[in-house]
Design a protein around this motif. Structure first.
Motif, PDB file in Angstrom:
ATOM      1  N   LEU A  63       1.255  -1.775   0.038  1.00  0.00           N
ATOM      2  CA  LEU A  63       0.356  -0.131  -0.246  1.00  0.00           C
ATOM      3  C   LEU A  63       0.582   1.125  -0.110  1.00  0.00           C
ATOM      4  N   VAL A  64       0.305   2.402  -0.771  1.00  0.00           N
ATOM      5  CA  VAL A  64       1.098   3.440  -0.464  1.00  0.00           C
ATOM      6  C   VAL A  64       0.415   4.909  -0.843  1.00  0.00           C
ATOM      7  N   ALA A  65       1.197   5.976  -1.381  1.00  0.00           N
ATOM      8  CA  ALA A  65      -0.071   6.989  -1.346  1.00  0.00           C
ATOM      9  C   ALA A  65       0.591   7.537  -2.192  1.00  0.00           C
ATOM     10  N   PRO A  66      -0.222   8.409  -3.208  1.00  0.00           N
ATOM     11  CA  PRO A  66       0.912   8.947  -4.764  1.00  0.00           C
ATOM     12  C   PRO A  66       1.223  10.382  -4.238  1.00  0.00           C
ATOM     13  N   ARG A  67       2.308  11.338  -4.698  1.00  0.00           N
ATOM     14  CA  ARG A  67       2.721  12.479  -4.560  1.00  0.00           C
ATOM     15  C   ARG A  67       1.668  13.617  -5.077  1.00  0.00           C
ATOM     16  N   ALA A  68       1.733  14.580  -4.000  1.00  0.00           N
ATOM     17  CA  ALA A  68       0.715  15.971  -4.911  1.00  0.00           C
ATOM     18  C   ALA A  68       0.820  16.216  -6.441  1.00  0.00           C
ATOM     19  N   ASP A  69       2.265  15.518  -6.821  1.00  0.00           N
ATOM     20  CA  ASP A  69       2.460  15.538  -8.412  1.00  0.00           C
ATOM     21  C   ASP A  69       2.111  14.683  -9.648  1.00  0.00           C
ATOM     22  N   GLY A  70       1.326  13.656  -8.716  1.00  0.00           N
ATOM     23  CA  GLY A  70       1.543  12.162  -9.654  1.00  0.00           C
ATOM     24  C   GLY A  70       3.043  11.677  -9.830  1.00  0.00           C
ATOM     25  N   LYS A  71       4.065  11.946 -10.166  1.00  0.00           N
ATOM     26  CA  LYS A  71       5.153  11.572 -10.266  1.00  0.00           C
ATOM     27  C   LYS A  71       5.753  10.413  -8.894  1.00  0.00           C
ATOM     28  N   ASP A  72       5.397  10.667  -8.543  1.00  0.00           N
ATOM     29  CA  ASP A  72       5.778   9.425  -7.056  1.00  0.00           C
ATOM     30  C   ASP A  72       5.363   9.245  -6.423  1.00  0.00           C
ATOM     31  N   TYR A  73       5.367   8.213  -5.584  1.00  0.00           N
ATOM     32  CA  TYR A  73       4.433   7.523  -4.197  1.00  0.00           C
ATOM     33  C   TYR A  73       5.485   7.771  -3.011  1.00  0.00           C
ATOM     34  N   THR A  74       5.108   6.910  -1.615  1.00  0.00           N
ATOM     35  CA  THR A  74       5.548   7.250  -0.642  1.00  0.00           C
ATOM     36  C   THR A  74       4.730   5.937  -0.318  1.00  0.00           C
ATOM     37  N   ALA A  75       5.678   5.005   1.188  1.00  0.00           N
ATOM     38  CA  ALA A  75       4.923   4.285   2.397  1.00  0.00           C
ATOM     39  C   ALA A  75       3.390   4.725   2.597  1.00  0.00           C
ATOM     40  N   VAL A  76       2.590   3.544   2.573  1.00  0.00           N
ATOM     41  CA  VAL A  76       1.203   4.031   3.543  1.00  0.00           C
ATOM     42  C   VAL A  76       1.974   3.088   5.132  1.00  0.00           C
TER      43      VAL A  76
END
Length: 462
Positions: free
Chosen positions: A196-209
């Protein structure tokens, strides 16, 4: 919320005065009943109490926040497009053992009554790890009436990293993952992990949930997962594939990594309790989610939730409640929110039961009042939990053993999910390291995914 403890004390006071007004014979009989119940682990929670006062239902309100579709589209394009549930199942790399392949600790974790009709044990690496805990289950029987997601029958099991265990890599802490289980062949279940991850605001990356999962429901194309004081929303059409095998999470040189996992599921929104941070100790605080399930017998379908009270003997009561799903266009799988994004609880009930780890609401024959099935944790000196069926009038549980004990359910179970197509109630056991059905060498043991016909549950409590 400040009235919750006082409300329970007032009810206790009224019950006590009524008892004192009875005859000496009634007092003697009541004392005998209480003594016997405690001796065999009965701890009868009684009927549910409906909560209607606005001041007492307000803490259960949610606020919806959805990620912009453009953000998700950007991430999907960067990662080569959406994979889909079928694509994950097609790459399943771990096989579950059926009951005949489970060890003694695993089969001993199954319920005494009613008996499980299906039972599966995890791949040995997952069955014995102390770093991860199986926490919740939902199925394609929740997602659609016919029990399928496209051509597949699917079981999803959410696991949380056990941050209490020493010695694990710091990068693992707080992670959450889901086992996508191919259940097309009942004799051979296979699965694949998705992070499970969460996208960053620009949609170019993600981080862990980072979430200690405590409940999960798959309805239509959305997966809603509970993490203490919030609900996270995921879209099952938006599973993405990482192309770099690395312990990193997110964009890296050459593409995207997912801590060694092949697939990620990005969050598409959340629901947060409007009353601030949740607490299991403060009567004035918002409730913490202890379990979720789906009720397809309500109109419209609803998300059912529970909280666990503090330790047994606490003056704080636990609650079970529901939120209606939206029937609006373009809002499949989302909760019914007003123009401001606020979601109100459709019903709230107070229960005298402590240690609620699973909840299910279901109307038999699709009509009349709902039965609430509440999975309660074992007593402090016990091993097996108790599955109660409660209404606003009564509470009943299966009895087993020569002492007529109510502790008949599985060992350290968590989560309840009803598969309407098959009539089965699904749950799983967490397993514990050593001492309680575990192998006693620091590994976990007694982890099993199993199903019981809901009709058998009803027969057992009658």
């Amino acid at each position: 919320m400040q009235h919750r403890g006082r409300h329970r004390r007032r009810r206790r006071g009224r019950a006590l005065r009524a008892t004192l007004a009875g005859t000496a014979l009634a007092l003697t009989a009541a004392a005998t009943l209480i003594s016997t119940s405690q001796a065999v682990g009965g701890d009868d929670p009684g009927g549910l109490t409906r909560v209607t006062a606005q001041a007492e239902t307000a803490p259960f309100r949610l606020h919806e926040e959805l990620t912009a579709p453009g953000t998700l589209d950007t991430l999907s394009r960067a990662m080569g497009g959406d994979v889909g549930v079928h694509g994950v199942l097609a790459s399943a790399d771990r096989t579950m053992r059926d009951r005949s392949g489970c060890d003694a600790a695993e089969t001993d974790a199954l319920p005494v009554k009613p008996a499980a009709t299906r039972a599966y044990c995890w791949d040995r690496r997952d069955a014995t790890t102390t770093r991860w805990l199986p926490r919740t289950v939902t199925t394609s029987g929740d997602a659609h009436d016919d029990g399928r997601w496209g051509p597949d029958r699917v079981v999803l099991s959410g696991w949380a990293h056990d941050d209490r265990r020493a010695g694990g890599p710091a990068a693992d802490r707080g992670l959450a993952r889901i086992a996508f289980i191919d259940a097309n062949d009942p004799a051979r279940l296979a699965y694949r992990w998705v992070l499970l991850v969460a996208p960053r605001a620009d949609g170019k990356d993600y981080t862990a949930v980072h979430a200690r999962l405590s409940g999960m429901v798959w309805y239509q194309d959305k997966l809603i997962a509970a993490a203490r004081g919030s609900l996270l929303v995921f879209d099952l059409h938006r599973i993405l594939r990482a192309n770099v095998d690395s312990r990193a999470i997110g964009r890296v040189k050459g593409g995207f990594a997912a801590h060694g996992y092949r697939y990620v599921l990005p969050a598409v929104g959340s629901y947060r309790l409007t009353g601030g941070p949740c607490s299991t100790a403060d009567d004035r605080a918002a409730p913490c989610f202890s379990a979720l399930s789906l009720d397809r017998t309500s109109v419209p379908a609803s998300l059912v939730a529970s909280e666990s009270s503090r330790a047994r003997g606490s003056d704080r009561a636990a609650h079970v409640w529901r939120y209606a799903y939206s029937t609006g266009p373009g809002r499949g799988g989302l909760l019914a929110a007003d123009a401001r994004g606020e979601v109100r609880a459709a019903e709230v009930f107070e229960t005298e039961g402590a240690g609620v780890l699973g909840v299910l609401s279901h109307r038999r024959d699709g009509a009349g009042r709902a039965d609430w099935y509440v999975d309660r944790a074992p007593t402090s000196d016990g091993r097996r939990g108790t599955l109660w069926r409660q209404t606003t009038f009564t509470a009943k549980a299966a009895r087993c053993g020569p002492d007529e004990s109510h502790a008949c359910w599985g060992r350290h179970t968590a989560s309840l999910s009803y598969w309407r197509e098959t009539g089965e109630l699904w749950t799983l056991t967490e397993g514990v390291p050593g001492g309680d059905g575990g192998p006693g060498d620091g590994r976990a043991g007694g982890r099993v995914l199993y199903a019981v016909p809901l009709g058998a549950v009803d027969d057992a409590v009658e």
